[in-house]
Design an enzyme around this catalytic site. Structure first.
Site, PDB file in Angstrom:
ATOM      1  N   ASP A  34      23.716  -8.029 -34.816  1.00  0.00           N
ATOM      2  CA  ASP A  34      24.891  -7.388 -34.217  1.00  0.00           C
ATOM      3  C   ASP A  34      24.678  -7.181 -32.726  1.00  0.00           C
ATOM      4  O   ASP A  34      23.544  -7.126 -32.255  1.00  0.00           O
ATOM      5  CB  ASP A  34      25.113  -6.002 -34.854  1.00  0.00           C
ATOM      6  N   LYS A  56      30.198  -7.550 -33.093  1.00  0.00           N
ATOM      7  CA  LYS A  56      31.217  -6.840 -33.874  1.00  0.00           C
ATOM      8  C   LYS A  56      31.572  -5.538 -33.169  1.00  0.00           C
ATOM      9  O   LYS A  56      31.415  -4.451 -33.703  1.00  0.00           O
ATOM     10  CB  LYS A  56      30.697  -6.584 -35.290  1.00  0.00           C
ATOM     11  N   MET A 168      32.158   5.829 -31.584  1.00  0.00           N
ATOM     12  CA  MET A 168      33.309   5.000 -31.188  1.00  0.00           C
ATOM     13  C   MET A 168      34.464   5.867 -30.691  1.00  0.00           C
ATOM     14  O   MET A 168      35.621   5.582 -30.970  1.00  0.00           O
ATOM     15  CB  MET A 168      33.774   4.130 -32.376  1.00  0.00           C
TER      16      MET A 168
END
Ligand code: SAH
Length: 247
Positions: A34, A56, A168
């Protein structure tokens, strides 16, 4: 028999990789990586291992989940063992659960190797414990990414009086702060945002809830960052952002 592993690479600092992750990486024929994974971690992979990058990151183009799983299955069926390397812990906001389900549905047993999640390591990197007897009896890990029906119930979370650790959360930070203020969280609640924690380029701001968005904007903090909200954030060891010299 080829083997499959979901491995947590930790938050950034290569020394925060577990011994088990390092040992397992050395067994893999193929390593799927990732984009939040520190490439230095690949020093533990075999020199002849095939390395596949499958970014991603929210909002950016990345390999679709089903393609990642299909790639893993192709290699496994060809007899190659596959390590799937994810940032932090593979089962914390990393879609590790979904990958495990998809692999299990295809009859593959996947071994899980836990990693140190950014939600604990990033606050710790600036001296913030996510729990503390004087400040918070618990901690909530929550994504700030969701909107609409996937939106967290910020009013309910504010009412817990627990530490909120938001993954996030940078893109929607203004909305999140507004929702918490609307839910009567005190404007002087201590907060911190930590970008690229445990990496050389780490920087952060510490501010009250009321000032957080302005301070984050002034400092130009972006992704990847962890946002901590609650009394524990008053334990941050410094309230100054540390801008890096231009490369
Ligand atoms: N599985 C990962 C989280 C993946 S979600 C883990 O357990 O840590 C991606 C989010 O993690 C980023 O948007 C950011 O909020 C956070 N993150 C990951 N690495 C980080 C780091 N080094 N510093 C700050 N935040 C980080």
């Amino acid at each position: 028999m080829s083997r499959a592993w979901l491995i947590g690479a930790g938050p950034g600092d290569v020394e925060l990789l577990t011994l088990k992750a390092a040992r397992t990486l050395a067994l893999a024929d193929v390593v799927l990586v990732d984009d939040l994974v520190n490439p230095e971690v690949l020093q533990f992979a075999r020199a002849d291992a095939q390395i596949v990058y499958v970014g991603k990151r929210g909002g950016q183009s990345s390999t679709p989940q089903h393609e990642i799983v299909a790639t893993m299955l192709d290699h496994l069926r060809a007899g190659r063992s596959v390590a799937r390397l994810k940032g932090g812990d593979p089962f914390v906001f990393g879609r590790g659960g979904e990958e495990q389900q998809a692999l299990q549905a295809a009859g593959v047993h996947v071994e899980i190797i836990s990693g140190i999640t950014a939600g604990i390591a990033a606050p710790a990197a600036i001296g913030i414990p996510v729990t503390h007897r004087d400040h918070a009896q618990g901690v909530v890990f929550v994504t700030g990414h969701g909107a609409g029906e996937h939106e967290a119930d910020w009013r309910a979370l504010a009412a817990t009086h627990m530490t909120l650790v938001i993954y996030m959360g940078m893109r929607r930070l203004g909305d999140i702060v507004d929702a918490l203020l609307d839910a009567d969280m005190p404007p002087d609640t201590p907060c911190a945002a930590i970008e690229s924690a445990t990496r050389p380029e780490q920087r952060h701001v510490a501010a009250t809830l009321h000032e957080l968005v302005r301070r984050v904007t002034d400092a130009g903090l972006g992704s990847p960052s962890i946002v901590v909200i609650g009394g524990v954030a008053s334990l941050a060891t410094s309230d100054a952002s540390s801008p890096q010299p231009a490369p």
